[in-house]
Scaffold this active site. Structure first.
Site, PDB file in Angstrom:
ATOM      1  N   LYS A 209       0.809  -1.223   0.000  1.00 61.33           N
ATOM      2  CA  LYS A 209       0.000   0.000   0.000  1.00 61.33           C
ATOM      3  C   LYS A 209       0.838   1.267   0.000  1.00 61.33           C
ATOM      4  O   LYS A 209       0.315   2.366   0.112  1.00 61.33           O
ATOM      5  CB  LYS A 209      -0.938   0.014   1.219  1.00 61.33           C
ATOM      6  CG  LYS A 209      -1.866  -1.184   1.306  1.00 61.33           C
ATOM      7  CD  LYS A 209      -2.797  -1.271   0.131  1.00 61.33           C
ATOM      8  CE  LYS A 209      -3.750  -2.446   0.290  1.00 61.33           C
ATOM      9  NZ  LYS A 209      -4.305  -2.892  -0.956  1.00 61.33           N
ATOM     10  N   CYS A 210       2.145   1.128  -0.135  1.00 68.16           N
ATOM     11  CA  CYS A 210       3.061   2.267  -0.144  1.00 68.16           C
ATOM     12  C   CYS A 210       3.017   2.959  -1.505  1.00 68.16           C
ATOM     13  O   CYS A 210       2.821   2.303  -2.529  1.00 68.16           O
ATOM     14  CB  CYS A 210       4.477   1.761   0.154  1.00 68.16           C
ATOM     15  SG  CYS A 210       5.744   3.042   0.140  1.00 68.16           S
ATOM     16  N   ASN A 211       3.235   4.277  -1.513  1.00 66.27           N
ATOM     17  CA  ASN A 211       3.293   5.004  -2.784  1.00 66.27           C
ATOM     18  C   ASN A 211       4.420   4.497  -3.673  1.00 66.27           C
ATOM     19  O   ASN A 211       4.377   4.665  -4.888  1.00 66.27           O
ATOM     20  CB  ASN A 211       3.463   6.499  -2.540  1.00 66.27           C
ATOM     21  CG  ASN A 211       2.197   7.140  -2.021  1.00 66.27           C
ATOM     22  OD1 ASN A 211       1.106   6.604  -2.204  1.00 66.27           O
ATOM     23  ND2 ASN A 211       2.332   8.273  -1.368  1.00 66.27           N
TER      24      ASN A 211
ATOM     25  N   SER B  28       5.123   1.389  -4.098  1.00 65.61           N
ATOM     26  CA  SER B  28       4.847   0.005  -4.514  1.00 65.61           C
ATOM     27  C   SER B  28       4.912  -0.177  -6.029  1.00 65.61           C
ATOM     28  O   SER B  28       5.126  -1.291  -6.502  1.00 65.61           O
ATOM     29  CB  SER B  28       3.507  -0.498  -3.969  1.00 65.61           C
ATOM     30  OG  SER B  28       2.436   0.206  -4.562  1.00 65.61           O
TER      31      SER B  28
END
Length: 171
Positions: free
Chosen positions: A35-37, A39
């Site tokens: 869910k990290c930017n 990713s």
């Protein structure tokens, strides 16, 4: 000689994996989060993996939920999500802690041999990258903002056969 080969880690499938089995390979170790930017880097990492795996290169992705709670998945669900969303085929390991008293020993080793932003040893965010040479020794540490494609030259310079450096076709 000190190396990463003394460590084991649990794959997302639940199997114990000995890093000793990777002797002779150039390795990029990355703490990941779905869910990290950052990713979107999973796609770039996979592209590197496919381009260089036949030359003795691999990537090890370790899920990590320490930064912004960006990795809610674990186990097989983690690996399946990476495969479905980013077509990842490189090894995915179950979630680990990379900082603090419960930090995985591999990441303690990596941090003890490098410094990141502002000469700090702690990992500051997801997608911190560690390049390991074919002897299991840490070569370099890269910040989360470092895009996978910018690592091509350094990866190529660490891939060697008995005759010397590999020659890569321009792609």
């Amino acid at each position: 000689m000190d190396s990463i080969y003394r460590f084991n880690a649990q794959l997302a499938s639940g199997e114990n994996f000995s890093l000793q089995t990777l002797q002779g390979k150039t390795i990029l170790i990355v703490n990941t989060a779905s869910k990290c930017n950052f990713s979107v880097q999973l796609g770039g990492l996979e592209k590197l993996y496919r381009q260089y795996q036949e030359y003795g290169f691999t990537i090890l992705g370790f899920g990590c939920n320490q930064f912004g709670n960006n990795e809610p998945l674990s186990g097989k669900a983690l690996a399946e999500f990476y495969q479905q969303q980013f077509d990842v085929t490189f090894p995915i390991f179950d979630k680990v802690m990379v900082n603090g008293p419960e930090s995985h020993p591999l990441f303690n080793y990596l941090k003890s041999h490098t410094r990141g932003i502002a000469q700090n040893r702690a990992i500051k965010w997801n997608f911190t990258k560690f390049l390991i040479n074919s002897e299991g020794q840490l070569v370099a540490r890269y910040a989360p903002r470092t895009k996978p494609e910018t690592l091509k030259m350094v990866i190529e310079s660490n891939l060697h056969d008995k005759a010397g450096p590999f020659q890569f076709a321009k792609i």
